[in-house]
Structure formats: C-alpha cells, structure tokens
Design a protein around this motif. Structure first.
Motif, PDB file in Angstrom:
ATOM      1  N   ILE A 119     -15.346  -9.721 -20.190  1.00 26.62           N
ATOM      2  CA  ILE A 119     -14.925 -10.945 -20.884  1.00 26.62           C
ATOM      3  C   ILE A 119     -16.072 -11.946 -20.946  1.00 26.62           C
ATOM      4  O   ILE A 119     -16.340 -12.544 -21.993  1.00 26.62           O
ATOM      5  CB  ILE A 119     -13.687 -11.543 -20.194  1.00 26.62           C
ATOM      6  CG1 ILE A 119     -12.485 -10.622 -20.397  1.00 26.62           C
ATOM      7  CG2 ILE A 119     -13.397 -12.948 -20.726  1.00 26.62           C
ATOM      8  CD1 ILE A 119     -11.275 -10.997 -19.570  1.00 26.62           C
ATOM      9  N   SER A 120     -16.772 -12.132 -19.839  1.00 33.47           N
ATOM     10  CA  SER A 120     -17.881 -13.096 -19.832  1.00 33.47           C
ATOM     11  C   SER A 120     -19.033 -12.625 -20.703  1.00 33.47           C
ATOM     12  O   SER A 120     -19.694 -13.433 -21.363  1.00 33.47           O
ATOM     13  CB  SER A 120     -18.355 -13.362 -18.405  1.00 33.47           C
ATOM     14  OG  SER A 120     -18.930 -12.209 -17.846  1.00 33.47           O
ATOM     15  N   ALA A 123     -18.029 -13.333 -24.294  1.00 34.63           N
ATOM     16  CA  ALA A 123     -18.123 -14.776 -24.540  1.00 34.63           C
ATOM     17  C   ALA A 123     -19.583 -15.217 -24.648  1.00 34.63           C
ATOM     18  O   ALA A 123     -19.939 -16.000 -25.538  1.00 34.63           O
ATOM     19  CB  ALA A 123     -17.415 -15.542 -23.431  1.00 34.63           C
TER      20      ALA A 123
END
Length: 138
Positions: A119-120, A123
């Motif tokens: 997820i990071s 992003a």
C-alpha cells in the motif's frame, strides 16, 4: 566503404536508442526494486516495533536474505511460487530468531508488513508520478 555498408545494414542510431531504452528500463527496475524493498522493511519494522521488538538492523537482516533468494529465482515461472512461500516463511523465521518473537507474531508481522508495504509503495509511486509530470510517458 565497408563501414558504410555495415552502417547501411545495421542502423547504428537506432541501435543506440535501443541501448538507451534498455538502460532506462534497467535503472527504473532497480529503483522499483529498492523502493519496494525499503517500503516493505519500514512497514514490517513498524509492525515488529508495535509488537515490542527493537532493532532496525535485525529486521533488515531477517528480511534481506530471503529476499535475495526470491530475486535470484523469482523470474522462473514455477519456482517463483515456491520461492514466495519459502521466502515468506524464512522471513518469519528470521524475525522470530532475530527479535526473539513467537512464531505467530513473526508471521503476522511479515503478512501485515507486506500488505502495508504494498500500500505504501503504491501511494509513494502515485505521489512521485503526480508531482513530476515529466515522468509520464503519455
């Protein structure tokens, strides 16, 4: 005369653009790999720290060795699935040994760190592309 004939058969300017494209792909793939590994390490260490363990160096050691195995055989179609399962289990075992954690907490840290790392990384990639429009090829 002979060099001119070779130049006519093999377009040397096209060849140099191929080499520059290949080198760009290699550089971007390396940056992709290092950045994704960094996101995975940071997120896994955050989870490990939440479980009470300390020492970023120990987390890096526990995650780096199995990741090297995965990178070495991860491109082979059938072996990559086996390497993923084996690599994740070795990361959990490494966290368990290096941080003196239980097997359940180490396995949970690997899974949660992997999910948060993905997820990071997505992003971070989105932010980089949005902040620098010159990276967009379209």
């Amino acid at each position: 005369m002979l060099l001119g004939g070779v130049s006519a058969v093999v377009d040397l300017t096209g060849l140099s653009s191929v080499f520059s494209s290949v080198s760009l792909v290699v550089i971007l793939a390396s940056l992709f790999g290092y950045t994704s590994f960094l996101c995975h390490v940071v997120c896994t260490h955050a989870v490990v720290s939440a479980f009470g363990a300390r020492g970023l160096k120990r987390t890096v050691e526990a995650l780096a060795y199995p990741t090297a195995l995965l990178l070495s055989v991860g491109w082979i179609p059938v072996l990559n699935l086996i390497a993923i399962v084996y690599g994740l289990s070795m990361q959990a075992k490494g966290l368990q040994n290096r941080h003196r954690m239980s097997g359940f907490l180490a396995s949970s840290a690997v899974v949660l760190g992997g999910v948060f790392g993905i997820i990071s990384f997505i992003a971070l990639s989105f932010i980089i592309v949005q902040c620098s429009p010159s990276l967009c090829l379209g």
